[in-house]
Design a protein around this motif. Structure first.
Motif, PDB file in Angstrom:
ATOM      1  N   HIS A 133      -2.278  -3.453   7.411  1.00  0.00           N
ATOM      2  CA  HIS A 133      -2.328  -3.291   5.965  1.00  0.00           C
ATOM      3  C   HIS A 133      -2.064  -1.809   5.684  1.00  0.00           C
ATOM      4  O   HIS A 133      -1.068  -1.289   6.137  1.00  0.00           O
ATOM      5  CB  HIS A 133      -3.656  -3.808   5.425  1.00  0.00           C
ATOM      6  CG  HIS A 133      -3.791  -5.303   5.528  1.00  0.00           C
ATOM      7  ND1 HIS A 133      -4.107  -5.953   6.708  1.00  0.00           N
ATOM      8  CD2 HIS A 133      -3.625  -6.275   4.606  1.00  0.00           C
ATOM      9  CE1 HIS A 133      -4.114  -7.259   6.511  1.00  0.00           C
ATOM     10  NE2 HIS A 133      -3.835  -7.482   5.242  1.00  0.00           N
ATOM     11  N   GLY A 134      -2.923  -1.132   4.965  1.00  0.00           N
ATOM     12  CA  GLY A 134      -2.664   0.275   4.706  1.00  0.00           C
ATOM     13  C   GLY A 134      -3.025   1.167   5.876  1.00  0.00           C
ATOM     14  O   GLY A 134      -3.936   0.889   6.645  1.00  0.00           O
ATOM     15  N   HIS A 164      -2.459   4.471  -5.155  1.00  0.00           N
ATOM     16  CA  HIS A 164      -2.785   3.715  -3.945  1.00  0.00           C
ATOM     17  C   HIS A 164      -1.811   2.579  -3.644  1.00  0.00           C
ATOM     18  O   HIS A 164      -1.892   1.976  -2.571  1.00  0.00           O
ATOM     19  CB  HIS A 164      -4.201   3.151  -4.061  1.00  0.00           C
ATOM     20  CG  HIS A 164      -5.251   4.210  -4.137  1.00  0.00           C
ATOM     21  ND1 HIS A 164      -5.907   4.523  -5.316  1.00  0.00           N
ATOM     22  CD2 HIS A 164      -5.745   5.052  -3.196  1.00  0.00           C
ATOM     23  CE1 HIS A 164      -6.769   5.495  -5.088  1.00  0.00           C
ATOM     24  NE2 HIS A 164      -6.695   5.842  -3.815  1.00  0.00           N
ATOM     25  N   TYR A 165      -0.917   2.274  -4.595  1.00  0.00           N
ATOM     26  CA  TYR A 165       0.052   1.188  -4.387  1.00  0.00           C
ATOM     27  C   TYR A 165       1.469   1.707  -4.571  1.00  0.00           C
ATOM     28  O   TYR A 165       1.715   2.670  -5.312  1.00  0.00           O
ATOM     29  CB  TYR A 165      -0.228   0.029  -5.347  1.00  0.00           C
ATOM     30  CG  TYR A 165      -1.529  -0.674  -5.055  1.00  0.00           C
ATOM     31  CD1 TYR A 165      -1.612  -1.675  -4.095  1.00  0.00           C
ATOM     32  CD2 TYR A 165      -2.699  -0.293  -5.718  1.00  0.00           C
ATOM     33  CE1 TYR A 165      -2.819  -2.292  -3.805  1.00  0.00           C
ATOM     34  CE2 TYR A 165      -3.910  -0.905  -5.435  1.00  0.00           C
ATOM     35  CZ  TYR A 165      -3.968  -1.907  -4.478  1.00  0.00           C
ATOM     36  OH  TYR A 165      -5.154  -2.507  -4.189  1.00  0.00           O
ATOM     37  N   ASP A 177      -5.865   2.484   4.277  1.00  0.00           N
ATOM     38  CA  ASP A 177      -5.983   1.554   3.160  1.00  0.00           C
ATOM     39  C   ASP A 177      -7.280   1.882   2.416  1.00  0.00           C
ATOM     40  O   ASP A 177      -8.338   1.339   2.708  1.00  0.00           O
ATOM     41  CB  ASP A 177      -5.991   0.113   3.652  1.00  0.00           C
ATOM     42  CG  ASP A 177      -5.660  -0.882   2.546  1.00  0.00           C
ATOM     43  OD1 ASP A 177      -6.120  -0.661   1.408  1.00  0.00           O
ATOM     44  OD2 ASP A 177      -4.939  -1.853   2.811  1.00  0.00           O
ATOM     45  N   ASN A 225      -8.500  -1.404   6.792  1.00  0.00           N
ATOM     46  CA  ASN A 225      -7.964  -0.065   6.981  1.00  0.00           C
ATOM     47  C   ASN A 225      -7.589   0.188   8.436  1.00  0.00           C
ATOM     48  O   ASN A 225      -8.280  -0.241   9.367  1.00  0.00           O
ATOM     49  CB  ASN A 225      -9.009   0.971   6.546  1.00  0.00           C
ATOM     50  CG  ASN A 225      -8.588   2.387   6.844  1.00  0.00           C
ATOM     51  OD1 ASN A 225      -7.643   2.895   6.264  1.00  0.00           O
ATOM     52  ND2 ASN A 225      -9.286   3.039   7.778  1.00  0.00           N
ATOM     53  N   VAL A 244       0.842  -1.200   0.000  1.00  0.00           N
ATOM     54  CA  VAL A 244       0.000   0.000   0.000  1.00  0.00           C
ATOM     55  C   VAL A 244       0.880   1.254   0.000  1.00  0.00           C
ATOM     56  O   VAL A 244       1.895   1.324   0.700  1.00  0.00           O
ATOM     57  CB  VAL A 244      -0.939   0.005   1.215  1.00  0.00           C
ATOM     58  CG1 VAL A 244      -1.865   1.209   1.181  1.00  0.00           C
ATOM     59  CG2 VAL A 244      -1.746  -1.290   1.252  1.00  0.00           C
TER      60      VAL A 244
END
Length: 299
Positions: free
Chosen positions: A206-207, A75-76, A210, A217, A41
């Motif tokens: 994760h993000g 976003h990545y 996210d 998220n 992410v």
């Protein structure tokens, strides 16, 4: 309490064989915590890494080219950003080419997905990964054997408990905390508190945020509260450990580790004030812990 480590440094406390076959390894010191981040992410580079630097924490970032990695660079992560994470001292781990659950793949397909990320790392001047994160936490005996045959030493799965190096297979090690939108600070603190008696708390994120996967998220404000709590816990542990070891030092006419209190304190904690990543201190702390155990010095 040790500084927060990347996953590969747990190799000091875990063998590469199944637990039943693993020879005796050093007992992990209390407070050993590992931060892991999945799914490539973009916020790992723009928000997470700078904040970890601020607190002096290490971490492992698990890279996949799945989802919309190849076309959505808002976003990545880019491979340039991934390389920058490596240069900054963070570990880059393997999360497979396409983020497919290994439980539904044949060994040859698993190997091909692993090899893809390995090659991309080499192309970008990043060491071949030696740790792995299972996509969607799905494991399989076939995947474990493929990982072992390719030289992987640790692999994080799912779950909700601490990793016990004396019992758990390091290629299916559990997580103690999996950050989700409804996760709480109390849950986070409960997870890191379990890192004692030789057990290690592996934490999954994760993000932060996210945007593409809101079900995993982590709100940035909440994440910073987690890191502040971890830092405060680390500081309390360091103060308690220093007091205990100074008592030990005072009882010993000739310390095996140092000649005076200042040198002893530096060896005990390794990283000096301002160390940007905490990795150097973490490695020295592991070495000091193992050295003290081998000389029967009480921790």
């Amino acid at each position: 309490r040790l500084p927060t480590l990347c996953l590969s440094l747990l190799f000091a406390f875990a063998g590469v064989l199944p637990a039943a076959e693993t020879p005796a390894v050093p007992k992990a010191p209390d407070g050993l915590v590992v931060l892991t981040f999945d799914d490539s992410v973009a916020s790992h580079a723009t928000f997470v890494a700078p904040l970890l630097k601020k607190y002096g924490f290490g971490a492992t970032f698990y890279i996949t080219e799945g989802f919309e990695f190849l076309k959505d660079k808002e976003h990545y992560l880019t491979w340039e950003q991934i390389k920058a994470l490596h240069v900054a001292g963070f570990e880059v781990g393997n999360h497979t080419k396409a983020h497919k659950a290994v439980s539904g793949q044949k060994p040859a397909d698993i190997a091909a997905d692993l090899e893809h990320i390995e090659k991309r790392c080499i192309e970008n001047g990043i060491p071949v990964p030696t740790t792995f994160s299972y996509p969607a936490y799905a494991t399989s005996p076939a995947a474990t054997e493929v990982l072992r045959s390719r030289g992987y030493i640790l692999a994080r799965a799912g779950g909700a408990r601490v990793f016990d190096p004396a019992k758990d297979d390091p290629l299916t090690l559990p997580q103690a905390f999996d950050s989700k939108p409804d996760s709480t600070l109390a849950q986070f603190k409960a997870a890191i508190t379990q890192a004692r008696d030789g057990k290690i708390a592996v934490l999954t994120f994760h993000g932060v945020p996210d945007i593409k996967h809101p079900w995993v998220n982590t709100d940035p404000v909440k994440f910073e509260a987690y890191m502040q709590a971890l830092k405060e816990s680390e500081q309390r542990g360091r103060e308690e450990l220093m007091a205990l070891r100074i008592q030990q030092f005072d009882r010993t006419a000739a310390s095996p580790l140092a000649t005076d209190r200042a040198e002893f304190g530096e060896l005990v904690f390794g990283a000096k004030q301002g160390d940007p990543t905490g990795f150097g201190g973490a490695i020295q702390l592991i070495q000091a812990a193992v050295f003290k155990q081998s000389h029967d010095v009480a921790l």
